[in-house]
Design a protein around this motif. Structure first.
Motif, PDB file in Angstrom:
ATOM      1  N   THR A 164       0.919  -1.253   0.059  1.00  0.00           N
ATOM      2  CA  THR A 164      -0.025  -0.162  -0.095  1.00  0.00           C
ATOM      3  C   THR A 164       0.857   1.189  -0.176  1.00  0.00           C
ATOM      4  N   LEU A 165       0.756   2.057  -0.968  1.00  0.00           N
ATOM      5  CA  LEU A 165       1.635   3.313  -1.197  1.00  0.00           C
ATOM      6  C   LEU A 165       3.049   2.821  -0.970  1.00  0.00           C
ATOM      7  N   GLN A 166       3.976   3.388  -0.184  1.00  0.00           N
ATOM      8  CA  GLN A 166       5.184   3.150  -0.001  1.00  0.00           C
ATOM      9  C   GLN A 166       5.599   2.070   1.052  1.00  0.00           C
ATOM     10  N   ASN A 167       4.528   1.577   1.724  1.00  0.00           N
ATOM     11  CA  ASN A 167       4.586   0.478   2.553  1.00  0.00           C
ATOM     12  C   ASN A 167       4.427  -1.021   1.966  1.00  0.00           C
ATOM     13  N   TYR A 207       7.136 -18.863  11.706  1.00  0.00           N
ATOM     14  CA  TYR A 207       6.989 -17.819  10.381  1.00  0.00           C
ATOM     15  C   TYR A 207       6.951 -16.756  10.523  1.00  0.00           C
ATOM     16  N   TYR A 208       7.657 -16.019   9.584  1.00  0.00           N
ATOM     17  CA  TYR A 208       7.977 -14.604   9.795  1.00  0.00           C
ATOM     18  C   TYR A 208       7.336 -13.350   9.372  1.00  0.00           C
ATOM     19  N   GLU A 209       6.913 -12.533   9.788  1.00  0.00           N
ATOM     20  CA  GLU A 209       6.185 -11.281   9.369  1.00  0.00           C
ATOM     21  C   GLU A 209       7.205 -10.120   8.959  1.00  0.00           C
ATOM     22  N   VAL A 210       7.294  -9.818   7.757  1.00  0.00           N
ATOM     23  CA  VAL A 210       8.381  -8.689   7.416  1.00  0.00           C
ATOM     24  C   VAL A 210       7.644  -7.582   6.950  1.00  0.00           C
ATOM     25  N   THR A 211       7.899  -6.258   7.600  1.00  0.00           N
ATOM     26  CA  THR A 211       6.911  -5.319   7.412  1.00  0.00           C
ATOM     27  C   THR A 211       7.947  -4.006   7.055  1.00  0.00           C
ATOM     28  N   HIS A 212       7.632  -3.293   5.753  1.00  0.00           N
ATOM     29  CA  HIS A 212       8.487  -2.153   5.468  1.00  0.00           C
ATOM     30  C   HIS A 212       7.799  -1.097   5.690  1.00  0.00           C
ATOM     31  N   ASN A 213       8.442  -0.213   6.370  1.00  0.00           N
ATOM     32  CA  ASN A 213       7.852   1.384   6.629  1.00  0.00           C
ATOM     33  C   ASN A 213       8.482   2.422   5.564  1.00  0.00           C
ATOM     34  N   GLY A 214       7.922   2.609   4.507  1.00  0.00           N
ATOM     35  CA  GLY A 214       8.508   3.548   3.372  1.00  0.00           C
ATOM     36  C   GLY A 214       8.971   4.805   3.796  1.00  0.00           C
ATOM     37  N   ASP A 215       8.091   5.389   4.740  1.00  0.00           N
ATOM     38  CA  ASP A 215       8.153   6.676   5.256  1.00  0.00           C
ATOM     39  C   ASP A 215       9.602   6.721   5.999  1.00  0.00           C
ATOM     40  N   GLU A 227      12.609   1.895   6.907  1.00  0.00           N
ATOM     41  CA  GLU A 227      12.999   0.927   7.823  1.00  0.00           C
ATOM     42  C   GLU A 227      12.072  -0.462   7.462  1.00  0.00           C
ATOM     43  N   THR A 228      12.719  -1.777   7.687  1.00  0.00           N
ATOM     44  CA  THR A 228      12.037  -2.768   7.577  1.00  0.00           C
ATOM     45  C   THR A 228      12.119  -3.573   9.090  1.00  0.00           C
ATOM     46  N   TYR A 229      10.983  -4.088   9.437  1.00  0.00           N
ATOM     47  CA  TYR A 229      10.903  -4.866  10.662  1.00  0.00           C
ATOM     48  C   TYR A 229      10.649  -6.347  10.562  1.00  0.00           C
ATOM     49  N   VAL A 230      10.898  -7.288  11.696  1.00  0.00           N
ATOM     50  CA  VAL A 230      10.813  -8.586  11.445  1.00  0.00           C
ATOM     51  C   VAL A 230      10.205  -9.009  12.630  1.00  0.00           C
ATOM     52  N   ASP A 231       9.154  -9.606  12.401  1.00  0.00           N
ATOM     53  CA  ASP A 231       8.463 -10.422  13.648  1.00  0.00           C
ATOM     54  C   ASP A 231       8.660 -11.717  13.514  1.00  0.00           C
ATOM     55  N   VAL A 232       9.081 -12.705  14.355  1.00  0.00           N
ATOM     56  CA  VAL A 232       9.046 -13.974  14.386  1.00  0.00           C
ATOM     57  C   VAL A 232       8.182 -14.620  15.242  1.00  0.00           C
ATOM     58  N   TYR A 233       7.571 -15.534  14.792  1.00  0.00           N
ATOM     59  CA  TYR A 233       6.436 -16.237  15.399  1.00  0.00           C
ATOM     60  C   TYR A 233       6.650 -18.010  15.367  1.00  0.00           C
ATOM     61  N   LYS A 234       6.054 -18.461  16.115  1.00  0.00           N
ATOM     62  CA  LYS A 234       5.876 -20.157  16.353  1.00  0.00           C
ATOM     63  C   LYS A 234       4.588 -20.325  16.561  1.00  0.00           C
ATOM     64  N   LYS A 235       3.855 -21.391  15.611  1.00  0.00           N
ATOM     65  CA  LYS A 235       2.762 -21.692  15.420  1.00  0.00           C
ATOM     66  C   LYS A 235       2.615 -22.757  16.653  1.00  0.00           C
ATOM     67  N   TRP A 236       1.512 -22.805  17.292  1.00  0.00           N
ATOM     68  CA  TRP A 236       1.553 -23.475  18.560  1.00  0.00           C
ATOM     69  C   TRP A 236       0.514 -24.769  18.239  1.00  0.00           C
ATOM     70  N   GLU A 237      -0.711 -24.196  17.401  1.00  0.00           N
ATOM     71  CA  GLU A 237      -1.770 -25.387  17.212  1.00  0.00           C
ATOM     72  C   GLU A 237      -2.545 -24.566  16.115  1.00  0.00           C
ATOM     73  N   ASN A 238      -3.607 -25.423  15.483  1.00  0.00           N
ATOM     74  CA  ASN A 238      -4.266 -24.893  14.635  1.00  0.00           C
ATOM     75  C   ASN A 238      -5.761 -25.775  15.146  1.00  0.00           C
ATOM     76  N   ILE A 239      -6.654 -25.095  15.699  1.00  0.00           N
ATOM     77  CA  ILE A 239      -8.004 -25.470  16.087  1.00  0.00           C
ATOM     78  C   ILE A 239      -8.902 -24.783  15.457  1.00  0.00           C
ATOM     79  N   CYS A 240     -10.203 -25.735  15.374  1.00  0.00           N
ATOM     80  CA  CYS A 240     -11.361 -25.254  14.699  1.00  0.00           C
ATOM     81  C   CYS A 240     -12.658 -24.784  15.723  1.00  0.00           C
TER      82      CYS A 240
END
Length: 82
Positions: free
Chosen positions: A38-41, A55-63, A66-79
């Motif tokens: 979206t725009l510069q992000n 899994y990894y969430e990589v977010t770039h702030n164009g303003d 800077e680029t940020y990385v959030d690192v997650y671990k999936k514990w479970e998937n439930i319905c």
């Protein structure tokens, strides 16, 4: 953008992997699950072929350029039924 996100994740994994596992990954082991710009992000959800539940969430702030990385671990998937 997606190539940058994949490289960031590859470098992160290789720097943080347990040295006793002697496991290093290449760009071929890293893939984008979801991408949005979206725009510069932009944001990428990235995973690897390593079966560690991470899994990894990589977010770039164009303003800020800077680029940020959030690192997650999936514990479970439930319905949860409606």
């Amino acid at each position: 953008m997606q190539e940058k996100a994949r490289k960031i994740v590859m470098d992160y994994f290789n720097a943080h992997a347990d040295k006793t596992d002697k496991k290093q990954i290449t760009m071929d082991d890293v893939f984008v699950v979801w991408f949005c710009k979206t725009l510069q992000n932009w944001k990428c959800l990235v995973s690897t072929s390593v079966s560690d539940g991470m899994y990894y969430e990589v977010t770039h702030n164009g303003d800020k350029g800077e680029t940020y990385v959030d690192v997650y671990k999936k514990w479970e998937n439930i319905c949860v039924k409606d």
